[in-house]
Design a protein around this motif. Sequence first.
Motif, PDB file in Angstrom:
ATOM      1  N   GLY A 154       6.732  -2.311  -4.226  1.00  0.00           N
ATOM      2  CA  GLY A 154       5.580  -3.170  -4.456  1.00  0.00           C
ATOM      3  C   GLY A 154       5.980  -4.630  -4.586  1.00  0.00           C
ATOM      4  N   LEU A 155       7.068  -4.875  -5.278  1.00  0.00           N
ATOM      5  CA  LEU A 155       7.569  -6.245  -5.422  1.00  0.00           C
ATOM      6  C   LEU A 155       8.030  -6.793  -4.075  1.00  0.00           C
ATOM      7  CD1 LEU A 155       7.818  -8.229  -7.746  1.00  0.00           C
ATOM      8  CD2 LEU A 155      10.107  -7.361  -8.180  1.00  0.00           C
ATOM      9  N   ILE A 156       8.665  -5.946  -3.281  1.00  0.00           N
ATOM     10  CA  ILE A 156       9.086  -6.358  -1.938  1.00  0.00           C
ATOM     11  C   ILE A 156       7.856  -6.654  -1.078  1.00  0.00           C
ATOM     12  CG2 ILE A 156      10.194  -5.549   0.200  1.00  0.00           C
ATOM     13  CD1 ILE A 156      12.152  -3.982  -1.692  1.00  0.00           C
ATOM     14  N   GLY A 157       6.840  -5.803  -1.161  1.00  0.00           N
ATOM     15  CA  GLY A 157       5.617  -6.027  -0.403  1.00  0.00           C
ATOM     16  C   GLY A 157       4.954  -7.347  -0.754  1.00  0.00           C
ATOM     17  N   LEU A 158       4.889  -7.660  -2.039  1.00  0.00           N
ATOM     18  CA  LEU A 158       4.316  -8.938  -2.462  1.00  0.00           C
ATOM     19  C   LEU A 158       5.152 -10.115  -1.969  1.00  0.00           C
ATOM     20  CD1 LEU A 158       3.188  -8.220  -6.146  1.00  0.00           C
ATOM     21  CD2 LEU A 158       1.747  -8.458  -4.113  1.00  0.00           C
ATOM     22  N   ALA A 159       6.477  -9.960  -2.031  1.00  0.00           N
ATOM     23  CA  ALA A 159       7.362 -11.028  -1.550  1.00  0.00           C
ATOM     24  C   ALA A 159       7.124 -11.304  -0.072  1.00  0.00           C
ATOM     25  CB  ALA A 159       8.827 -10.656  -1.790  1.00  0.00           C
ATOM     26  N   VAL A 219       0.845  -1.206   0.000  1.00  0.00           N
ATOM     27  CA  VAL A 219       0.000   0.000   0.000  1.00  0.00           C
ATOM     28  C   VAL A 219       0.880   1.257   0.000  1.00  0.00           C
ATOM     29  CG1 VAL A 219      -1.642   1.338   1.404  1.00  0.00           C
ATOM     30  CG2 VAL A 219      -2.039  -1.095   0.979  1.00  0.00           C
ATOM     31  N   LEU A 220       1.964   1.229   0.766  1.00  0.00           N
ATOM     32  CA  LEU A 220       2.915   2.339   0.755  1.00  0.00           C
ATOM     33  C   LEU A 220       3.482   2.536  -0.650  1.00  0.00           C
ATOM     34  CD1 LEU A 220       4.515   4.386   2.577  1.00  0.00           C
ATOM     35  CD2 LEU A 220       6.276   2.617   2.697  1.00  0.00           C
ATOM     36  N   ALA A 221       3.804   1.439  -1.321  1.00  0.00           N
ATOM     37  CA  ALA A 221       4.321   1.510  -2.692  1.00  0.00           C
ATOM     38  C   ALA A 221       3.283   2.118  -3.637  1.00  0.00           C
ATOM     39  CB  ALA A 221       4.720   0.110  -3.165  1.00  0.00           C
ATOM     40  N   LEU A 222       2.039   1.679  -3.518  1.00  0.00           N
ATOM     41  CA  LEU A 222       0.971   2.232  -4.358  1.00  0.00           C
ATOM     42  C   LEU A 222       0.793   3.727  -4.109  1.00  0.00           C
ATOM     43  CD1 LEU A 222      -1.842  -0.490  -4.253  1.00  0.00           C
ATOM     44  CD2 LEU A 222      -0.340   0.098  -6.167  1.00  0.00           C
ATOM     45  N   ILE A 242      10.860   3.328  -7.932  1.00  0.00           N
ATOM     46  CA  ILE A 242      11.078   2.967  -6.530  1.00  0.00           C
ATOM     47  C   ILE A 242       9.796   2.381  -5.941  1.00  0.00           C
ATOM     48  CG2 ILE A 242      11.522   3.898  -4.215  1.00  0.00           C
ATOM     49  CD1 ILE A 242      13.557   5.782  -5.565  1.00  0.00           C
ATOM     50  N   GLY A 243       8.660   2.952  -6.307  1.00  0.00           N
ATOM     51  CA  GLY A 243       7.383   2.403  -5.861  1.00  0.00           C
ATOM     52  C   GLY A 243       7.172   0.985  -6.358  1.00  0.00           C
ATOM     53  N   TRP A 244       7.560   0.721  -7.590  1.00  0.00           N
ATOM     54  CA  TRP A 244       7.421  -0.641  -8.121  1.00  0.00           C
ATOM     55  C   TRP A 244       8.359  -1.609  -7.412  1.00  0.00           C
ATOM     56  CZ3 TRP A 244       7.101   0.855 -13.958  1.00  0.00           C
ATOM     57  CH2 TRP A 244       5.816   1.309 -14.232  1.00  0.00           C
ATOM     58  N   PHE A 245       9.573  -1.157  -7.089  1.00  0.00           N
ATOM     59  CA  PHE A 245      10.491  -2.018  -6.327  1.00  0.00           C
ATOM     60  C   PHE A 245       9.874  -2.345  -4.972  1.00  0.00           C
ATOM     61  CE2 PHE A 245      14.151   0.318  -8.629  1.00  0.00           C
ATOM     62  CZ  PHE A 245      14.047  -0.525  -9.727  1.00  0.00           C
ATOM     63  N   LEU A 260       3.087   5.849  -3.108  1.00  0.00           N
ATOM     64  CA  LEU A 260       4.219   6.552  -3.716  1.00  0.00           C
ATOM     65  C   LEU A 260       4.030   6.670  -5.227  1.00  0.00           C
ATOM     66  CD1 LEU A 260       7.016   7.860  -3.674  1.00  0.00           C
ATOM     67  CD2 LEU A 260       8.003   5.543  -3.692  1.00  0.00           C
ATOM     68  N   VAL A 261       3.628   5.586  -5.870  1.00  0.00           N
ATOM     69  CA  VAL A 261       3.406   5.606  -7.317  1.00  0.00           C
ATOM     70  C   VAL A 261       2.295   6.602  -7.667  1.00  0.00           C
ATOM     71  CG1 VAL A 261       2.608   4.244  -9.288  1.00  0.00           C
ATOM     72  CG2 VAL A 261       4.311   3.292  -7.724  1.00  0.00           C
ATOM     73  N   ALA A 262       1.197   6.570  -6.920  1.00  0.00           N
ATOM     74  CA  ALA A 262       0.085   7.492  -7.183  1.00  0.00           C
ATOM     75  C   ALA A 262       0.519   8.938  -7.000  1.00  0.00           C
ATOM     76  CB  ALA A 262      -1.094   7.162  -6.271  1.00  0.00           C
ATOM     77  N   TRP A 263       1.253   9.227  -5.923  1.00  0.00           N
ATOM     78  CA  TRP A 263       1.737  10.581  -5.658  1.00  0.00           C
ATOM     79  C   TRP A 263       2.636  11.056  -6.803  1.00  0.00           C
ATOM     80  CZ3 TRP A 263       5.993  11.844  -1.561  1.00  0.00           C
ATOM     81  CH2 TRP A 263       6.090  13.232  -1.382  1.00  0.00           C
ATOM     82  N   ALA A 264       3.520  10.180  -7.271  1.00  0.00           N
ATOM     83  CA  ALA A 264       4.430  10.539  -8.350  1.00  0.00           C
ATOM     84  C   ALA A 264       3.671  10.803  -9.649  1.00  0.00           C
ATOM     85  CB  ALA A 264       5.464   9.436  -8.551  1.00  0.00           C
ATOM     86  N   ILE A 265       2.688   9.956  -9.950  1.00  0.00           N
ATOM     87  CA  ILE A 265       1.915  10.136 -11.185  1.00  0.00           C
ATOM     88  C   ILE A 265       1.098  11.424 -11.137  1.00  0.00           C
ATOM     89  CG2 ILE A 265      -0.028   9.194 -12.513  1.00  0.00           C
ATOM     90  CD1 ILE A 265       1.172   6.390 -11.947  1.00  0.00           C
ATOM     91  N   VAL A 266       0.466  11.700 -10.013  1.00  0.00           N
ATOM     92  CA  VAL A 266      -0.308  12.935  -9.871  1.00  0.00           C
ATOM     93  C   VAL A 266       0.613  14.144 -10.010  1.00  0.00           C
ATOM     94  CG1 VAL A 266      -1.594  14.346  -8.212  1.00  0.00           C
ATOM     95  CG2 VAL A 266      -2.204  11.941  -8.541  1.00  0.00           C
ATOM     96  N   THR A 267       1.777  14.088  -9.380  1.00  0.00           N
ATOM     97  CA  THR A 267       2.723  15.212  -9.422  1.00  0.00           C
ATOM     98  C   THR A 267       3.201  15.484 -10.843  1.00  0.00           C
ATOM     99  OG1 THR A 267       3.465  14.719  -7.171  1.00  0.00           O
ATOM    100  CG2 THR A 267       4.908  16.091  -8.515  1.00  0.00           C
TER     101      THR A 267
END
Length: 146
Positions: free
Chosen positions: A101-106, A52-55, A96-99, A57-64
């Motif tokens: 996210g992959l860690i979160g799934l792991a 969720v933290l990764a998502l 970084i958000g995708w990295f 970050l990704v959302a914040w970056a895309i909006v920005t």
Amino acid sequence: MDDTADTAQVIIRPPLAWGLAVIAGLALNWLVPLPFLPVDVPAGWLGAMVFVLALALVAWAIVTITRAGSNVPTNLPTTTIVESGPYRFTRNPIYIGWFLGLIGLAIAFANLWLLIMLVPFALLIRYGVVAREEFGDGCVRPKSER
């Protein structure tokens, strides 16, 4: 005129690379399970929080970047350099958000293969995407030429 002249010419679209890393990690875990967390660790909750933290970050970056008037997809030209929001801290907050996210799934799935997939994913993003975004042809140049 070549419509791709002002684009990064990446070797793979980053969302596709991320999806392939996730699929590969899950498939490898199905074939040869490699758990890495003790059973008593609340891996599902911990992994979900990281994801969720990764998502976020990704959302914040895309909006920005969208509000600044630039494009997110790598097949579209960059129209402005963004230095606000998460871009104050890094040039690549979406990756970084995708990295993360992959860690979160792991963690959530206690799947060591997903962590192992970070290595090829990170190398692919670094050399097949970021180098091409920054230098246009994928070449890593010395600082004197930047």
